[in-house]
Design an enzyme around this catalytic site. Structure first.
Site, mmCIF file in Angstrom:
data_model
loop_
_atom_site.group_PDB
_atom_site.id
_atom_site.type_symbol
_atom_site.label_atom_id
_atom_site.label_comp_id
_atom_site.label_asym_id
_atom_site.label_seq_id
_atom_site.Cartn_x
_atom_site.Cartn_y
_atom_site.Cartn_z
ATOM 1 N N ASP A 4 0.866 -1.183 0.000
ATOM 2 C CA ASP A 4 0.000 0.000 0.000
ATOM 3 C C ASP A 4 0.904 1.235 0.000
ATOM 4 O O ASP A 4 1.693 1.428 0.918
ATOM 5 C CB ASP A 4 -0.893 -0.049 1.252
ATOM 6 N N ASP A 104 -3.491 2.467 -5.465
ATOM 7 C CA ASP A 104 -2.228 2.396 -4.707
ATOM 8 C C ASP A 104 -2.104 1.151 -3.829
ATOM 9 O O ASP A 104 -1.324 1.135 -2.893
ATOM 10 C CB ASP A 104 -2.048 3.663 -3.869
ATOM 11 N N GLU A 105 -2.890 0.124 -4.139
ATOM 12 C CA GLU A 105 -2.849 -1.089 -3.316
ATOM 13 C C GLU A 105 -2.857 -2.338 -4.176
ATOM 14 O O GLU A 105 -3.599 -2.398 -5.155
ATOM 15 C CB GLU A 105 -4.137 -1.178 -2.490
HETATM 16 P P1 TTP Z 1 -5.517 5.456 0.901
HETATM 17 O O1 TTP Z 1 -4.567 4.318 0.657
HETATM 18 O O2 TTP Z 1 -6.728 5.215 1.711
HETATM 19 O O3 TTP Z 1 -4.740 6.649 1.638
HETATM 20 P P2 TTP Z 1 -3.336 7.293 1.357
HETATM 21 O O4 TTP Z 1 -2.518 6.504 0.404
HETATM 22 O O5 TTP Z 1 -3.554 8.715 0.998
HETATM 23 O O6 TTP Z 1 -2.703 7.273 2.801
HETATM 24 P P3 TTP Z 1 -2.084 6.067 3.645
HETATM 25 O O7 TTP Z 1 -0.664 6.457 3.900
HETATM 26 O O8 TTP Z 1 -2.886 6.042 4.902
HETATM 27 O O9 TTP Z 1 -2.213 4.819 2.826
HETATM 28 O O10 TTP Z 1 -5.995 6.073 -0.472
HETATM 29 C C1 TTP Z 1 -5.194 6.095 -1.628
HETATM 30 C C2 TTP Z 1 -5.477 7.335 -2.444
HETATM 31 O O11 TTP Z 1 -6.848 7.368 -2.817
HETATM 32 C C3 TTP Z 1 -5.235 8.629 -1.688
HETATM 33 O O12 TTP Z 1 -3.885 9.070 -1.786
HETATM 34 C C4 TTP Z 1 -6.202 9.582 -2.317
HETATM 35 C C5 TTP Z 1 -7.348 8.713 -2.789
HETATM 36 N N1 TTP Z 1 -8.491 8.865 -1.857
HETATM 37 C C6 TTP Z 1 -9.508 9.748 -2.184
HETATM 38 O O13 TTP Z 1 -9.477 10.385 -3.238
HETATM 39 N N2 TTP Z 1 -10.565 9.905 -1.317
HETATM 40 C C7 TTP Z 1 -10.628 9.227 -0.122
HETATM 41 O O14 TTP Z 1 -11.597 9.406 0.642
HETATM 42 C C8 TTP Z 1 -9.578 8.299 0.193
HETATM 43 C C9 TTP Z 1 -9.611 7.531 1.497
HETATM 44 C C10 TTP Z 1 -8.533 8.149 -0.697
HETATM 45 CA CA CA Z 2 -2.238 4.223 0.611
#
Ligand code: TTP
Ligand code: CA
Length: 362
Positions: A4, A104-105
């Site tokens: 992730d 991103d996962e």
């Molecule tokens: P996430 O993996 O939930 O979050 P992240 O990568 O920003 O942070 P973390 O370090 O906790 O993993 O989401 C991935 C991407 O998806 C994030 O960068 C932006 C997008 N996103 C949105 O557009 N709206 C949202 O509500 C969420 C949760 C994510």
């Molecule tokens: Ca992430």
């Protein structure tokens, strides 16, 4: 293994402009209605220290960062997609089976190449982290476990730049003390129902009578909850070569509360989706409608049909029915509406309706 990427959109922005790194960075989607109307997609960890979170109104984030030298950027989704594609291409090479979950996962089944050895898996994860860092200057968090549920929870466990290894014999204990909504698939609703039967932690859930869970949630979800809470899950890492779904979501010009106000948007989405789905030769068995409210909560309703649906009229009718149900049950102001079709069935050449139904119900 689950990989992730950390604070993904914001980290992408830091990569192309390293001077942002020490400042709070907030990546926003503006609603197009002027001013600061819109929502935060994500923020870097500096901004998170001030309480900024995904889904928050931009206005709120600005309040939290008042007087701070913070940077607010408009999301550049094409750029993030491009970075994502390159990262996924790196990850794919390290996996026996590879499943891209979101931008991103991803899940990597590495069992074969590490011969089931957790230490080797850890070394592989370190190598992956290094390569992503070198090639894209991005950090990620990796979770390793005996199955997808544990790997997912492990990847969330230490962030950013984390690496958490959970061996099979440690799995149940690793998750036992966590709140039950750490379990993938447990949202606010399920959490509430579980609270009513005295379940707060995953450990509480693991001790429930599985029959009782089945009677409350049905066979599929009841069994999943019971097994997952005990650290068990046998969902395979699925390659996704063929598309598994088609979807589209649009932002309304004005928040709306009634089907009548939203109907026109649904028409447009269905027309567009249907032309994509049919031109690629698919029919579909599931339709789902999603609404994002003015507070950026997401609500969905979906239906799976016994026989595949085809035709714009059918898609539209199914979508409107789901939307009506959703708006009746949730009294929300709709900001965005989307439709998704899934459980795709490949249509082979021109078949009669009869051939079609028999070919998909065998
Ligand atoms: P996430 O993996 O939930 O979050 P992240 O990568 O920003 O942070 P973390 O370090 O906790 O993993 O989401 C991935 C991407 O998806 C994030 O960068 C932006 C997008 N996103 C949105 O557009 N709206 C949202 O509500 C969420 C949760 C994510
Ligand atoms: Ca992430």
């Amino acid at each position: 293994m689950q990989v992730d990427l950390d604070y993904f959109y914001a980290q992408c922005e830091e990569v192309r402009n390293p001077t942002l790194k020490d400042k709070p960075v907030v990546v926003c989607i503006y609603s197009g209605r002027g001013g600061d109307s819109g929502a935060v997609t994500t923020a870097n960890y500096v901004a998170r220290r001030y309480g900024v979170r995904s889904g928050m109104a931009i206005v709120k984030a600005k309040q939290l960062l008042r007087g701070v030298d913070a940077v607010f950027l408009t999301a550049d989704l094409d750029y993030y997609d491009e970075v994502s594609r390159r990262v996924m291409n790196i990850l794919r090479r390290y996996a026996d089976a590879f499943e891209e979950v979101s931008v991103d996962e991803a899940f990597l089944d590495v069992t074969g190449r590490v011969r089931g050895d957790y230490e080797e898996a850890k070394q592989l994860a370190l190598k992956i982290k290094e390569e992503i860092k070198r090639a894209e200057k991005l950090t990620c968090s990796i979770g390793i476990g005996p199955n997808k549920v544990i790997a997912k929870i492990a990847s969330d466990y230490q962030k950013p730049d984390g690496l958490t290894v959970v061996k099979p014999e440690e799995a149940a204990e690793f998750i036992a003390k966590m709140d039950v909504d750490k379990l993938p698939g447990v949202g606010a609703k399920t959490k509430k129902v579980l609270e009513e039967i005295g379940v707060k932690t995953i450990g509480d859930l693991a001790k429930q009578d599985p029959q009782k869970l089945v009677s409350i949630f049905g066979m599929k979800i009841g069994n999943y909850l019971y097994n997952a809470a005990n650290g068990r899950d046998d969902e395979p890492v699925k390659e996704r070569a063929e598309p598994t779904q088609f979807s589209r979501i649009i932002t309304l010009k004005q928040d709306a509360k009634t089907v009548k106000e939203v109907e026109g948007y649904v028409d447009e989405i269905c027309r567009d989706l249907y032309s994509k789905v049919s031109s690629q030769g698919y029919a579909f068995k599931s339709v789902s409608v999603t609404c994002v409210s003015d507070t950026l909560s997401t609500y969905s309703r979906s239906e799976t049909y016994e026989h595949p649906l085809d035709g714009y009229d059918n898609l539209r009718a199914a979508s409107i029915a789901l939307l009506s149900r959703l708006l009746e049950e949730e009294r929300i102001k709709v900001r965005r509406v989307g439709v998704r079709v899934s459980d795709l069935i490949k249509k082979r050449g021109q078949k009669t309706l009869y051939e079609y139904l028999t070919s998909t119900t065998e």
